[in-house]
Scaffold this motif. Structure first.
Motif, short mmCIF file in Angstrom:
data_model
loop_
_atom_site.label_atom_id
_atom_site.label_comp_id
_atom_site.label_asym_id
_atom_site.label_seq_id
_atom_site.Cartn_x
_atom_site.Cartn_y
_atom_site.Cartn_z
N VAL A 99 -20.05 11.73 -39.70
CA VAL A 99 -20.16 10.29 -39.43
C VAL A 99 -21.64 9.96 -39.19
CG1 VAL A 99 -19.41 8.41 -37.93
CG2 VAL A 99 -17.84 10.27 -38.48
N PRO A 100 -22.18 8.99 -39.91
CA PRO A 100 -23.63 8.74 -39.85
C PRO A 100 -24.11 7.95 -38.62
CG PRO A 100 -22.61 7.25 -41.40
CD PRO A 100 -21.52 8.18 -40.93
N LYS A 101 -23.21 7.67 -37.69
CA LYS A 101 -23.64 6.95 -36.49
C LYS A 101 -22.79 7.41 -35.31
CE LYS A 101 -20.88 2.98 -38.01
NZ LYS A 101 -20.91 1.57 -38.37
N PRO A 102 -23.26 7.19 -34.09
CA PRO A 102 -22.49 7.62 -32.91
C PRO A 102 -21.14 6.89 -32.83
CG PRO A 102 -24.69 6.82 -32.29
CD PRO A 102 -24.51 6.53 -33.73
N ARG A 103 -20.18 7.54 -32.19
CA ARG A 103 -18.85 6.94 -32.09
C ARG A 103 -18.91 5.57 -31.43
NH1 ARG A 103 -13.72 9.23 -28.76
NH2 ARG A 103 -14.57 7.90 -27.14
N GLN A 104 -19.71 5.41 -30.42
CA GLN A 104 -19.76 4.13 -29.73
C GLN A 104 -20.28 3.01 -30.62
OE1 GLN A 104 -21.42 6.87 -28.68
NE2 GLN A 104 -23.55 6.36 -28.21
N LYS A 113 -30.50 11.15 -35.12
CA LYS A 113 -31.17 10.20 -34.23
C LYS A 113 -32.52 9.80 -34.82
CE LYS A 113 -29.17 11.56 -29.80
NZ LYS A 113 -29.44 12.14 -28.47
N LYS A 114 -33.27 10.78 -35.32
CA LYS A 114 -34.58 10.49 -35.95
C LYS A 114 -34.42 9.66 -37.20
CE LYS A 114 -36.87 14.58 -34.11
NZ LYS A 114 -37.36 15.93 -34.40
N HIS A 128 -32.20 7.48 -37.91
CA HIS A 128 -31.85 6.10 -37.59
C HIS A 128 -32.83 5.47 -36.60
CE1 HIS A 128 -28.11 6.21 -39.83
NE2 HIS A 128 -27.82 7.37 -39.27
N GLY A 129 -33.92 6.19 -36.31
CA GLY A 129 -34.92 5.64 -35.41
C GLY A 129 -34.46 5.53 -33.97
N LEU A 130 -33.56 6.39 -33.56
CA LEU A 130 -33.04 6.33 -32.19
C LEU A 130 -33.71 7.36 -31.29
CD1 LEU A 130 -29.25 6.06 -33.13
CD2 LEU A 130 -30.77 4.19 -32.45
N ALA A 131 -34.51 8.24 -31.86
CA ALA A 131 -35.12 9.31 -31.05
C ALA A 131 -36.47 8.91 -30.51
CB ALA A 131 -35.25 10.57 -31.88
N GLU A 182 -22.58 14.16 -28.57
CA GLU A 182 -23.92 13.64 -28.85
C GLU A 182 -24.25 13.70 -30.33
OE1 GLU A 182 -26.75 12.39 -27.09
OE2 GLU A 182 -25.15 11.92 -25.68
N MET A 183 -24.96 12.70 -30.80
CA MET A 183 -25.45 12.69 -32.17
C MET A 183 -26.55 13.74 -32.31
SD MET A 183 -27.34 9.63 -34.28
CE MET A 183 -25.94 8.69 -34.78
N PRO A 184 -26.57 14.48 -33.42
CA PRO A 184 -27.64 15.47 -33.60
C PRO A 184 -29.01 14.79 -33.65
CG PRO A 184 -25.97 15.64 -35.33
CD PRO A 184 -25.63 14.46 -34.51
N GLU A 185 -30.02 15.51 -33.22
CA GLU A 185 -31.38 14.99 -33.18
C GLU A 185 -31.84 14.51 -34.56
OE1 GLU A 185 -33.40 14.26 -30.61
OE2 GLU A 185 -31.67 14.81 -29.37
N SER A 186 -31.46 15.25 -35.62
CA SER A 186 -31.87 14.88 -36.98
C SER A 186 -31.36 13.49 -37.35
CB SER A 186 -31.40 15.91 -37.99
OG SER A 186 -29.99 16.01 -37.96
#
Length: 154
Positions: A43-48, A148-149, A151-154, A142-146
């Motif tokens: 899934v390309p985005k966090p569950r929330q 997050k980066k 999608h610009g969330l890191a 948790e979403m993997p760091e890769s």
């Protein structure tokens, strides 16, 4: 009762346990782990951030995958139980000897389709009711760091 006595009612009890216990353990353990892995790697985005509908699709997919494993671990015992109910006076050992180690695996493909679909539907209904009643659900992994980066969330 007339043909096999009171024991005829219970001759399938141990094979039923050998089918149902691994099936149920796999149903829960595999579902939870698969759900985590789907959110982590697929899934390309966090569950929330997913809509309730998207979350239910992931639930269905995880349920189907869990159902495949449920079918695999419980199929030999299910085959024995099915034949045991057809063979008057036979024991589970008699049926197993007659079927052989390869014979207990016959029909696995259709059973995977049946159990996969059934298990997916069960998890989907369970999760849908929790969503509909606004009941708490476990926190998502948790979403993997890769990602997050990405999608610009890191």
């Amino acid at each position: 009762m007339a043909e096999e006595g009171i024991g005829g009612f219970y001759k399938g009890l141990v094979p039923l346990w050998l089918r149902q216990i691994p099936y149920t353990m796999m149903k829960f353990a595999c579902f939870e782990r698969t759900l985590e892995l789907l959110y982590k790697y697929v899934v390309p985005k966090p569950r929330q951030d997913c809509t309730k509908g998207e979350q239910l699709v992931v639930t269905f997919a995880a349920g189907y995958i869990a159902g495949v494993f449920c079918a695999i671990v419980s199929h030999p015992a299910d085959s024995v139980v099915s034949k045991l109910n057809q063979e008057k006076g036979a024991s589970a050992i008699d049926v197993l000897k007659k079927m052989g180690l390869l014979g207990v695996w016959k029909g696995l493909g259709p059973r995977i389709v049946m159990i996969g679909t059934l298990t997916a539907a069960q998890w989907f209904i369970y999760d849908a009711v929790k969503v509909w009643l606004r009941m708490p659900r476990p926190p998502p992994p948790e979403m993997p760091e890769s990602l997050k980066k990405k999608h610009g969330l890191a």
